[in-house]
Design a protein around this motif. Structure first.
Motif, mmCIF file in Angstrom:
data_model
loop_
_atom_site.group_PDB
_atom_site.id
_atom_site.type_symbol
_atom_site.label_atom_id
_atom_site.label_comp_id
_atom_site.label_asym_id
_atom_site.label_seq_id
_atom_site.Cartn_x
_atom_site.Cartn_y
_atom_site.Cartn_z
ATOM 1 N N SER A 5 -64.852 -15.584 -47.472
ATOM 2 C CA SER A 5 -63.564 -15.112 -46.954
ATOM 3 C C SER A 5 -62.759 -16.290 -46.457
ATOM 4 O O SER A 5 -63.275 -17.130 -45.727
ATOM 5 N N ASP A 6 -61.495 -16.367 -46.853
ATOM 6 C CA ASP A 6 -60.598 -17.406 -46.386
ATOM 7 C C ASP A 6 -59.903 -16.924 -45.135
ATOM 8 O O ASP A 6 -59.779 -15.732 -44.885
ATOM 9 N N VAL A 7 -59.405 -17.875 -44.326
ATOM 10 C CA VAL A 7 -58.804 -17.513 -43.049
ATOM 11 C C VAL A 7 -57.503 -16.743 -43.216
ATOM 12 O O VAL A 7 -57.053 -16.085 -42.296
ATOM 13 N N SER A 11 -60.179 -12.443 -49.629
ATOM 14 C CA SER A 11 -61.629 -12.475 -49.781
ATOM 15 C C SER A 11 -61.960 -12.831 -51.217
ATOM 16 O O SER A 11 -61.488 -12.194 -52.152
ATOM 17 N N ASP A 34 -63.698 -7.441 -44.639
ATOM 18 C CA ASP A 34 -63.895 -8.797 -44.116
ATOM 19 C C ASP A 34 -62.596 -9.598 -44.186
ATOM 20 O O ASP A 34 -62.237 -10.321 -43.255
ATOM 21 N N ASN A 38 -60.328 -11.135 -41.107
ATOM 22 C CA ASN A 38 -59.917 -12.536 -41.021
ATOM 23 C C ASN A 38 -58.408 -12.658 -40.809
ATOM 24 O O ASN A 38 -57.938 -13.505 -40.053
ATOM 25 N N GLN A 39 -57.653 -11.817 -41.507
ATOM 26 C CA GLN A 39 -56.200 -11.851 -41.352
ATOM 27 C C GLN A 39 -55.806 -11.534 -39.913
ATOM 28 O O GLN A 39 -54.948 -12.204 -39.320
ATOM 29 N N THR A 41 -57.719 -11.814 -37.231
ATOM 30 C CA THR A 41 -58.185 -12.901 -36.372
ATOM 31 C C THR A 41 -57.209 -14.066 -36.404
ATOM 32 O O THR A 41 -56.919 -14.685 -35.374
ATOM 33 N N SER A 42 -56.690 -14.352 -37.611
ATOM 34 C CA SER A 42 -55.706 -15.426 -37.745
ATOM 35 C C SER A 42 -54.435 -15.117 -36.962
ATOM 36 O O SER A 42 -53.754 -16.034 -36.488
#
Length: 237
Positions: A5-7, A11, A34, A38-39, A41-42
């Motif tokens: 998964s990228d920030v 995914s 996931d 991440n999105q 969280t960013s």
């Protein structure tokens, strides 16, 4: 098999060699969640908010008995009408909150920057769509839709409330009783919460060092800024 998964919320789905996912639908769905986590969280959202949204989407998918690329607007409508986790009907604000979570997740899946529509179309022949629209969701028309007993105070009521808090301090001092300092603290806490729009937990965690003047804005004189520390993050209000 592995999933990365990228920030930014995208995914990546990768199969190592000739390994095939035993449940490809579940594998892709979990990767979507996931990536959405991440999105968020960013964006700086709290972990509790992200976990709550994830569990809700998982429950909604279980209700629909389908994965997101199979969802239709009627699934949202059926859920909004039939879901009753407790006794009696849900409040309009609660249902709208549920619909908002689904709308946000669908917005993420249909955003071409994350590539989920193309991924699902190639894998399953179906692509996620936005199932929330103006004709099947509850609009926010009123400032307060909750229990009338918990409505926001008017300006006049707030003024009387603050006056009563200040008067309590003076009454304790005149009576030469203990508790004046605690009453003064409470009065200042009420005003600070109102002035900066704080939550109770944020107000409780304040320290003197969090209050500071703003030398750049001299016109505000004694007014200044307030630094908040939430989950080890610092923000200025």
């Amino acid at each position: 098999m592995r999933s990365g998964s990228d920030v930014d919320g995208r995914s990546s789905l990768r199969l190592t060699g000739n390994v095939v996912a035993l449940d490809e639908g579940k594998y892709v769905f979990e990767s979507m969640l996931d990536g959405w986590a991440n999105q968020q969280t960013s964006r700086g959202l709290q972990a509790t908010t992200i976990d709550s949204r994830r569990r809700f989407i998982e429950d909604f998918a279980e209700f629909c008995a389908a994965y997101p690329w199979q969802w239709q607007p009627r699934d949202l409508e059926d859920y909004s009408v039939r879901v009753r986790p407790g006794k009696g009907p849900l409040k309009r604000s609660t249902i709208r909150g549920y619909q908002t979570r689904i709308r946000l997740f669908c917005d993420f899946l249909t955003d071409p920057r994350y590539g989920w529509q193309a991924e699902c179309l190639a894998r399953f022949g179906d692509a996620p769509q936005q199932i929330c629209h103006d004709w099947n969701t509850i609009s926010h028309l009123l400032d307060h839709e909750g229990d009338p007993g918990r409505r926001a105070l008017t300006f006049d009521e707030l003024e009387r409330f603050f006056d009563a808090a200040d008067a309590r301090v003076e009454a304790i001092v005149r009576a030469r009783r203990k508790g004046a300092l605690a009453a003064l603290r409470n009065a200042q806490m009420f005003k600070t919460i109102y002035a900066f729009g704080l939550r109770r937990s944020e107000c409780i965690g304040l320290d003197v060092a969090d209050l500071r003047s703003n030398p750049v804005a001299g016109r505000v004189r004694l007014s200044g800024g307030l630094s908040l520390r939430c989950d080890d993050q610092l923000s200025l209000v």
